[in-house]
Design a protein around this motif. Structure first.
Motif, short mmCIF file in Angstrom:
data_model
loop_
_atom_site.label_atom_id
_atom_site.label_comp_id
_atom_site.label_asym_id
_atom_site.label_seq_id
_atom_site.Cartn_x
_atom_site.Cartn_y
_atom_site.Cartn_z
N PHE A 1 0.88 -1.17 0.00
CA PHE A 1 0.00 0.00 0.00
C PHE A 1 0.91 1.22 0.00
O PHE A 1 1.63 1.47 0.97
N ILE A 2 0.91 1.93 -1.11
CA ILE A 2 1.86 3.02 -1.35
C ILE A 2 1.15 4.34 -1.11
O ILE A 2 0.09 4.61 -1.68
N ARG A 3 1.75 5.16 -0.27
CA ARG A 3 1.12 6.43 0.12
C ARG A 3 1.75 7.61 -0.62
O ARG A 3 2.90 7.59 -1.00
N LEU A 4 0.94 8.64 -0.78
CA LEU A 4 1.40 9.89 -1.36
C LEU A 4 1.86 10.84 -0.26
O LEU A 4 1.17 11.01 0.75
N ALA A 5 3.01 11.48 -0.49
CA ALA A 5 3.43 12.64 0.30
C ALA A 5 3.44 13.83 -0.66
O ALA A 5 3.72 13.67 -1.85
N THR A 6 3.14 15.00 -0.15
CA THR A 6 2.99 16.18 -0.99
C THR A 6 3.80 17.35 -0.43
O THR A 6 4.34 17.26 0.69
N PRO A 7 3.89 18.45 -1.18
CA PRO A 7 4.59 19.61 -0.64
C PRO A 7 3.98 20.16 0.65
O PRO A 7 4.65 20.88 1.39
N THR A 8 2.73 19.80 0.93
CA THR A 8 2.10 20.27 2.16
C THR A 8 2.18 19.26 3.30
O THR A 8 1.64 19.50 4.38
N THR A 9 2.84 18.12 3.06
CA THR A 9 3.03 17.12 4.11
C THR A 9 4.19 17.56 5.00
O THR A 9 5.36 17.34 4.66
N TYR B 1 6.17 10.77 -3.96
CA TYR B 1 6.18 12.19 -3.64
C TYR B 1 5.56 12.98 -4.80
O TYR B 1 6.04 12.91 -5.94
N VAL B 2 4.50 13.71 -4.48
CA VAL B 2 3.81 14.55 -5.45
C VAL B 2 4.56 15.87 -5.54
O VAL B 2 4.60 16.63 -4.57
N SER B 3 5.15 16.14 -6.69
CA SER B 3 6.12 17.24 -6.78
C SER B 3 5.49 18.62 -6.80
O SER B 3 6.18 19.62 -6.60
N ALA C 1 13.42 22.24 -6.57
CA ALA C 1 12.44 22.28 -5.48
C ALA C 1 12.22 20.90 -4.88
O ALA C 1 11.98 20.76 -3.67
N VAL C 2 12.32 19.87 -5.71
CA VAL C 2 12.03 18.50 -5.27
C VAL C 2 13.15 17.94 -4.39
O VAL C 2 12.88 17.23 -3.41
N ALA C 3 14.40 18.24 -4.71
CA ALA C 3 15.54 17.60 -4.05
C ALA C 3 15.50 17.70 -2.53
O ALA C 3 15.65 16.67 -1.84
N PRO C 4 15.29 18.88 -1.93
CA PRO C 4 15.28 18.94 -0.46
C PRO C 4 14.10 18.20 0.15
O PRO C 4 14.20 17.66 1.26
N GLU C 5 12.98 18.12 -0.57
CA GLU C 5 11.81 17.40 -0.05
C GLU C 5 12.05 15.90 -0.08
O GLU C 5 11.69 15.18 0.86
#
Length: 272
Positions: free
Chosen positions: A155-163, A181-183, A197-201
Motif C-alpha cells: 500500500f503506497i502512500r502519497l506525500a505532498t509539498p504540504t506534508t 512524492y507529489v512534486s 524544489a524537489v531535491a530537499p523534499e
C-alpha cells in the motif's frame, strides 16, 4: 504490523539501487482508448524501458487528476472499462512479464463496490503487487491498507509539498514498497516539476524512512525525467503518456515516446 516482505517491487528497487539508477515508473489508464489497445501498450511498457507499471483504475470522479487523466478515464469507461477488465490487463502483462511490478492506482469507490476481500484476492491472483488509493488517508488504514498488507500487497502512500514534519510519520506508517512524492501542489499534469524544489523534499522524506522515494506529477519530457532522476529513487510519468494516447497516437508511437522518457531517466539522451 505485517507488511509484504520480499516482492517483485522490493527486488526491482534493490536491483536498481545496485545499478545506481532511478526507477522509471510509467502510468497508463486501463481500458484507454479501449481494452485491447490498452493491453497492447501495457505489455509493451517493460520492453520500452519501464521498471514499474502503474495501471489506472477507471473512475467517474478522479478528483486528484487533471484533464488528461480525467479524459482517459472517460474514454476507458465509454469503451467498457471496469475494475474486472483492469485486472484482465494486469493478468496479460503478468503472463508476458513475470518480473515487472504492477501497481494499481485509483480511488476507493470501485474497490469498495467490489468488496475489499474479493478485490484483494483477485488482485493477487492477477499478479498485482500493490496499490495507490489516493482518497484513503492514514486514518482509514483499516479499510484497505492493513488488509492489503496482510494479503501481501504493498500500500503506497502519497506525500505532498504540504506534508509537513508533523504529518509525515502518519503518511509513512504502514506504507510499503515506495513513497510517492507529489512534486507539485494541485492535480496531475498541472505544472512542471522542478528538480531544484524537489531535491530537499526527497531528502527530508528519506531521513524519515528507508523506503525508496519516487517523484511524480509534472514530469513531461526526457529532460525533465533526467533532472528528477538525479535527485530521487524513481520518476513517475503519467499525463504526458496518457496525452499521447488521447491524441490518437498508435501504440508504436506511444511506446517510442516511452522509450525516450526511459532514456532520459537513464541519462542516455540529451535531446529526444
Amino acid at each position: 504490523m505485517t507488511q509484504p516482505a520480499e516482492t517483485r517491487l522490493t527486488r526491482r528497487f534493490s536491483k536498481l539501487k545496485a545499478e545506481k539508477r532511478a526507477a522509471f515508473v510509467a502510468y497508463i489508464m486501463a481500458g484507454d482508448p479501449d481494452h485491447e489497445t490498452a493491453i497492447e501498450i501495457a505489455c509493451g511498457l517493460p520492453e520500452s524501458g519501464v521498471d514499474v507499471i502503474e495501471l489506472g483504475l477507471p473512475f467517474t470522479d478522479p478528483m486528484a487528476d487533471g484533464p488528461a487523466i480525467q479524459a482517459a478515464a472517460m474514454r476507458s469507461l465509454a469503451a467498457g472499462g471496469t475494475l474486472a477488465r483492469t485486472l484482465e490487463t494486469a493478468r496479460a502483462v503478468r503472463a508476458r512479464h513475470p518480473d515487472t511490478p504492477i501497481i494499481l492506482m485509483g480511488y476507493y469507490n470501485p474497490i469498495y463496490s467490489r468488496g475489499v476481500e474479493r478485490f484483494l484476492a483477485e488482485a493477487g491472483e492477477a499478479g498485482v503487487d500493490g496499490m495507490i488509493v489516493v482518497d484513503l488517508p492514514p486514518e482509514e488504514d483499516e479499510e484497505l491498507c492493513l488488509p492489503a498488507n496482510a494479503a501481501g500487497l504493498h500500500f503506497i502512500r502519497l506525500a505532498t509539498p504540504t506534508t509537513d514534519d508533523a504529518r509525515l510519520p502518519a503518511v509513512l506508517n504502514n506504507t510499503s514498497g515506495f513513497v510517492y512524492y507529489v512534486s507539485i501542489t494541485g492535480i496531475t499534469g498541472a505544472a512542471e516539476a522542478s528538480a531544484e524544489a524537489v531535491a530537499p523534499e526527497v531528502a527530508r522524506i528519506k531521513r524519515a524512512t528507508n523506503l525508496p522515494v519516487c517523484v511524480g506529477f509534472g514530469v513531461r519530457t526526457p529532460e525533465g525525467a533526467r533532472a528528477i532522476a538525479a535527485v530521487a529513487d524513481g520518476v513517475v510519468v503519467g499525463s504526458a503518456i496518457v496525452s499521447r494516447i488521447g491524441a490518437g497516437d498508435s501504440p508504436r508511437k506511444v511506446l517510442e515516446f516511452v522509450r525516450s522518457l526511459a532514456a532520459g531517466v537513464r541519462g542516455e539522451a540529451e535531446h529526444v
